[in-house]
Design a protein around this motif. Structure first.
Motif, PDB file in Angstrom:
ATOM      1  N   ASP A   1       0.826  -1.205   0.000  1.00 25.16           N
ATOM      2  CA  ASP A   1       0.000   0.000   0.000  1.00 25.16           C
ATOM      3  C   ASP A   1       0.862   1.258   0.000  1.00 25.16           C
ATOM      4  N   GLY A   2       0.681   2.097  -1.015  1.00 23.89           N
ATOM      5  CA  GLY A   2       1.391   3.364  -1.091  1.00 23.89           C
ATOM      6  C   GLY A   2       2.876   3.245  -1.371  1.00 23.89           C
TER       7      GLY A   2
ATOM      8  N   GLU B   1       1.931   4.334 -12.425  1.00 27.74           N
ATOM      9  CA  GLU B   1       2.393   5.708 -12.622  1.00 27.74           C
ATOM     10  C   GLU B   1       3.908   5.727 -12.488  1.00 27.74           C
TER      11      GLU B   1
ATOM     12  N   ARG C   1       4.546   3.259  -9.095  1.00 30.25           N
ATOM     13  CA  ARG C   1       3.544   2.945  -8.089  1.00 30.25           C
ATOM     14  C   ARG C   1       2.235   2.638  -8.812  1.00 30.25           C
TER      15      ARG C   1
ATOM     16  N   SER D   1      -1.321   2.942 -10.210  1.00 32.60           N
ATOM     17  CA  SER D   1      -2.082   4.126 -10.571  1.00 32.60           C
ATOM     18  C   SER D   1      -3.335   4.223  -9.728  1.00 32.60           C
ATOM     19  N   ARG D   2      -3.666   5.428  -9.313  1.00 31.18           N
ATOM     20  CA  ARG D   2      -4.892   5.581  -8.529  1.00 31.18           C
ATOM     21  C   ARG D   2      -6.121   5.593  -9.424  1.00 31.18           C
ATOM     22  N   TYR D   3      -5.909   5.627 -10.738  1.00 30.83           N
ATOM     23  CA  TYR D   3      -7.026   5.654 -11.682  1.00 30.83           C
ATOM     24  C   TYR D   3      -7.364   4.286 -12.247  1.00 30.83           C
TER      25      TYR D   3
ATOM     26  N   ARG E   1     -10.628  -0.868 -10.044  1.00 36.21           N
ATOM     27  CA  ARG E   1     -10.533  -1.763  -8.891  1.00 36.21           C
ATOM     28  C   ARG E   1     -11.792  -2.603  -8.804  1.00 36.21           C
TER      29      ARG E   1
END
Length: 78
Positions: free
Chosen positions: A17-18, A56, A67, A69-71, A74
């Motif tokens: 995570d992160g 990303e 890392r 991608s937050r986009y 999920r």
């Protein structure tokens, strides 16, 4: 690993995570899981198949960090 999706899931599976990792660190973790990917093969695969879609890239002073991608899409429990 036979398909693009399976490869992407395997690579994403080594991130916590992160976490931001270099290609060398990702390759080392994949080797510990039993996969035989060199850093160069991994870098090329990430660059041409995963940047923007699932990973990303963060440019460091001399190294690129990656890392998830937050986009990226999920799974949801509906």
């Amino acid at each position: 690993m036979s398909t693009k999706g399976a490869k992407a899931k395997t690579i994403l599976g080594v991130f916590g995570d992160g976490e931001e990792l270099t290609a060398k660190q990702v390759a080392q973790r994949l080797r510990r899981k039993g996969y035989k990917w060199s850093r160069n093969e991994l870098t090329m695969y990430i660059r041409f198949n995963m940047i923007g879609e699932t990973l990303e890239r963060i440019k460091g002073s001399t190294t690129n960090y990656y890392r998830p991608s937050r986009y990226r899409i999920r799974k949801t429990d509906d």
